[in-house]
Write a protein that holds these residues in place. Structure first.
Motif, PDB file in Angstrom:
ATOM      1  N   MET A   1       0.823  -6.146 -10.381  1.00  0.00           N
ATOM      2  CA  MET A   1       0.605  -7.317  -9.543  1.00  0.00           C
ATOM      3  C   MET A   1       1.917  -8.044  -9.281  1.00  0.00           C
ATOM      4  O   MET A   1       2.838  -7.974 -10.078  1.00  0.00           O
ATOM      5  N   ILE A   2       1.968  -8.769  -8.182  1.00  0.00           N
ATOM      6  CA  ILE A   2       3.144  -9.569  -7.881  1.00  0.00           C
ATOM      7  C   ILE A   2       2.705 -11.016  -7.716  1.00  0.00           C
ATOM      8  O   ILE A   2       1.663 -11.297  -7.137  1.00  0.00           O
ATOM      9  N   SER A   3       3.432 -11.934  -8.285  1.00  0.00           N
ATOM     10  CA  SER A   3       3.076 -13.346  -8.193  1.00  0.00           C
ATOM     11  C   SER A   3       3.420 -13.895  -6.810  1.00  0.00           C
ATOM     12  O   SER A   3       4.213 -13.305  -6.069  1.00  0.00           O
ATOM     13  N   SER A   4       2.822 -15.054  -6.486  1.00  0.00           N
ATOM     14  CA  SER A   4       3.124 -15.687  -5.200  1.00  0.00           C
ATOM     15  C   SER A   4       4.596 -16.019  -5.093  1.00  0.00           C
ATOM     16  O   SER A   4       5.209 -15.881  -4.033  1.00  0.00           O
ATOM     17  N   SER A   5       5.206 -16.425  -6.202  1.00  0.00           N
ATOM     18  CA  SER A   5       6.622 -16.796  -6.154  1.00  0.00           C
ATOM     19  C   SER A   5       7.494 -15.596  -5.856  1.00  0.00           C
ATOM     20  O   SER A   5       8.469 -15.689  -5.115  1.00  0.00           O
ATOM     21  N   ARG A   6       7.129 -14.433  -6.430  1.00  0.00           N
ATOM     22  CA  ARG A   6       7.910 -13.219  -6.140  1.00  0.00           C
ATOM     23  C   ARG A   6       7.734 -12.807  -4.687  1.00  0.00           C
ATOM     24  O   ARG A   6       8.660 -12.345  -4.041  1.00  0.00           O
ATOM     25  N   LEU A   7       6.503 -12.956  -4.162  1.00  0.00           N
ATOM     26  CA  LEU A   7       6.271 -12.623  -2.760  1.00  0.00           C
ATOM     27  C   LEU A   7       7.108 -13.516  -1.859  1.00  0.00           C
ATOM     28  O   LEU A   7       7.739 -13.056  -0.905  1.00  0.00           O
ATOM     29  N   LEU A   8       7.145 -14.804  -2.171  1.00  0.00           N
ATOM     30  CA  LEU A   8       7.935 -15.718  -1.359  1.00  0.00           C
ATOM     31  C   LEU A   8       9.415 -15.414  -1.478  1.00  0.00           C
ATOM     32  O   LEU A   8      10.179 -15.602  -0.535  1.00  0.00           O
ATOM     33  N   SER A   9       9.823 -14.910  -2.645  1.00  0.00           N
ATOM     34  CA  SER A   9      11.222 -14.511  -2.798  1.00  0.00           C
ATOM     35  C   SER A   9      11.562 -13.376  -1.850  1.00  0.00           C
ATOM     36  O   SER A   9      12.643 -13.308  -1.281  1.00  0.00           O
ATOM     37  N   ASN A 208     -10.086 -16.204  -1.456  1.00  0.00           N
ATOM     38  CA  ASN A 208      -9.030 -15.424  -2.093  1.00  0.00           C
ATOM     39  C   ASN A 208      -9.113 -13.994  -1.583  1.00  0.00           C
ATOM     40  O   ASN A 208     -10.184 -13.527  -1.184  1.00  0.00           O
ATOM     41  N   LEU A 209      -7.989 -13.306  -1.568  1.00  0.00           N
ATOM     42  CA  LEU A 209      -7.933 -11.908  -1.159  1.00  0.00           C
ATOM     43  C   LEU A 209      -7.071 -11.115  -2.133  1.00  0.00           C
ATOM     44  O   LEU A 209      -6.041 -11.612  -2.601  1.00  0.00           O
ATOM     45  N   ILE A 219      -1.257  -7.816  -4.630  1.00  0.00           N
ATOM     46  CA  ILE A 219      -1.190  -9.267  -4.814  1.00  0.00           C
ATOM     47  C   ILE A 219      -2.581  -9.880  -4.710  1.00  0.00           C
ATOM     48  O   ILE A 219      -3.492  -9.289  -4.118  1.00  0.00           O
ATOM     49  N   ASP A 220      -2.735 -11.050  -5.294  1.00  0.00           N
ATOM     50  CA  ASP A 220      -3.912 -11.894  -5.093  1.00  0.00           C
ATOM     51  C   ASP A 220      -3.421 -13.157  -4.389  1.00  0.00           C
ATOM     52  O   ASP A 220      -2.612 -13.894  -4.936  1.00  0.00           O
ATOM     53  N   THR A 221      -3.911 -13.399  -3.196  1.00  0.00           N
ATOM     54  CA  THR A 221      -3.292 -14.422  -2.352  1.00  0.00           C
ATOM     55  C   THR A 221      -3.455 -15.840  -2.893  1.00  0.00           C
ATOM     56  O   THR A 221      -2.659 -16.724  -2.560  1.00  0.00           O
TER      57      THR A 221
END
Length: 505
Positions: A1-9, A208-209, A219-221
């Motif tokens: 899984m990837i966190s929201s912060s990593r996705l935004l990075s 949520n997705l 990811i989980d949005t």
């Protein structure tokens, strides 16, 4: 899984800084190349070695290169040309979807998610070297929390499946686009339908997705397991993926908001002497704040086709189908209010459908409008286009649209979820008649431009797909499109997720 912060990075690592200058970690040339990747990628046929990789990952029985299977997955219900994928795969778990994405990413193969194929803008068509990911084997209702009014489903679950499962819980999922569509597919296209005027669209009903990105990252949005009814935590990634049409990732789970089944439901039909009076009635009902559950407009051409196809005997005239939800007392109050408005606009008396079987027959006829239109011109393909405008502009644009159809001599029906300003034009066309196709496409372009120019949108619920990419540029503007491309490039730098959709080349 990837966190929201990593996705935004990931987003920030490729986005230019304020003023359009490239950040230190990315040169302007690099950024330009990334943007171009979303529109100028050529793909080769899927090698047999990659097909073998899929078979090793999923099992031989879950991979097909048969032409008949690929043809079935190369089109939706629209007039757009069938374009076959090279291979169709049938993953059974989110992890298998992730493994498929990793293989495709490694070999730079386009991926096209496939649900039920009920779209109307060519959103599932393939391309050379593409891999169709059929999601129907992921068909579980993962969790139901009736006390919290939410449920989590996989892509193979359709809206009929879910509502059948909920039948004894006193709950339902009201978003109703007509077709028995995949719920995750409905999220991907931001579907709505006849109940949207009361219950909203998919955007308002997805909490949520779970999404697999192009490189296989999961990811989980809204965060894993999160199902709060509202959140102010960071960027709204859920809404980013709702309506993304498979161009940013593959939705593998959706957590949805449920609603209580109303105590009373009553449907009615009334007709009018003119389109103006019917649509004026709609605008006045909505402006008075009546909480309509459904308020649908069918023009006289549509009513004639519906009467024939669905064996009805309603007057051939501009008509409203209405439905009221609530307590017994509130429904009576709503009905009295709307009857007064209908009468003031010279409408007919209501024909009632208060028994469940009568309501179901009425709404089945409404949902079969596309098929009723096609039955008037057998052997043709359906072109169904939609726009959405501010409610006050409805009378003007519907009358202009009917006049446009008459001026160019096209047979077409008009039907719409007019309570929120959304309506459709259905036209049977002969795809091999290039002159006719051009005439119809020009009509659709004029309709889209007309809607945009009065503050509306070129699509209220069908999506962009292949058919409305140029109109999207007019509606959003070049800077808006460039921003969308930057998001696309950050999440899918090789343009592998459903390429050619939404953006023009």
């Amino acid at each position: 899984m990837i966190s929201s912060s990593r996705l935004l990075s990931k987003l920030c690592s490729v986005a230019p800084s304020r003023g359009g200058r490239a950040p230190v970690s990315c040169t302007g040339i690099c950024w330009t190349r990334r943007l171009l990747a979303t529109s100028a990628v050529s793909h080769q046929a899927v090698p047999s070695s990659v097909v073998k990789d899929f078979q090793n990952t999923l099992g031989d029985e879950n991979v097909s290169v048969a032409e008949a299977v690929c043809e079935q997955h190369g089109h939706d219900e629209s007039y757009h040309k069938t374009i076959l994928p090279d291979v169709v795969v049938y993953p059974r778990t989110t992890q298998e979807v992730s493994e498929v994405a990793k293989i495709c990413s490694q070999h730079k193969l386009p991926m096209v998610p496939f649900g039920t194929g009920t779209g109307l803008e060519g959103g599932v068509t393939g391309m050379k070297g593409s891999v169709c990911i059929d999601m129907n084997h992921l068909d579980q209702i993962v969790s139901l929390h009736p006390e919290d009014f939410d449920v989590t489903v996989e892509p193979g679950v359709t809206r009929h499946d879910l509502n059948y499962h909920l039948r004894d819980a006193g709950l339902w999922f009201p978003i109703d686009p007509g077709a028995n569509a995949s719920l995750c597919g409905m999220a991907a296209t931001s579907a709505s339908g006849t109940n949207a005027v009361r219950y909203g669209t998919m955007k308002e009903n997805v909490l949520n997705l779970e999404v697999v990105l192009a490189d296989g990252t999961i990811i989980d949005t809204a965060g894993k397991g999160q199902r709060a009814k509202k959140s102010a935590a960071g960027y709204n990634l859920t809404s980013l993926f709702v309506g993304s049409e498979g161009t940013l990732g593959v939705i593998t789970k959706a957590t949805l908001r449920l609603h209580g089944i109303p105590e009373a439901m009553v449907a009615a039909v009334c007709s009018f002497d003119s389109v103006q009076e019917a649509v004026d009635t709609v605008t006045q009902v909505m402006q008075c704040g009546v909480p309509m559950a459904r308020i649908e407009f069918l023009d006289e051409v549509m009513m004639e086709a519906c009467n024939k196809f669905s064996h009805l005997d309603h007057k051939v005239a501009p008509t409203l189908f209405l439905e009221f939800h609530g307590s017994e007392d509130s429904v009576k109050s709503q009905v009295q209010y709307v009857e007064e408005i209908v009468s003031a606009n010279n409408g007919s008396e209501f024909q009632w459908a208060d028994r469940a079987e009568d309501r179901n027959k009425l709404w089945k006829a409404r949902h079969d409008c596309l098929y009723a239109t096609m039955a008037e011109r057998p052997g043709r393909k359906a072109l169904s286009t939609d726009v959405c405008v501010p409610i006050s502009m409805l009378p003007q644009i519907i009358l202009e649209t009917k006049q446009d159809l008459q001026n160019i001599g096209l047979y077409g029906t008009i039907v719409g979820h007019v309570g929120d300003g959304n309506f459709h034009v259905c036209i049977p066309i002969q795809p091999d008649d290039q002159a006719e196709v051009k005439t119809v496409k020009d009509f659709c372009d004029r309709l889209g431009r007309r809607a945009i120019d009065i503050g509306g949108t070129c699509t209220g619920e069908h999506g962009i797909g292949l058919g409305k990419r140029e109109l999207l540029v007019r509606e959003i503007g070049k800077d808006g499109i460039q921003t969308m491309r930057r998001i696309k490039s950050a999440l899918d730098p090789d343009n592998l997720m459903n390429p050619t959709k939404i953006f023009t080349t």
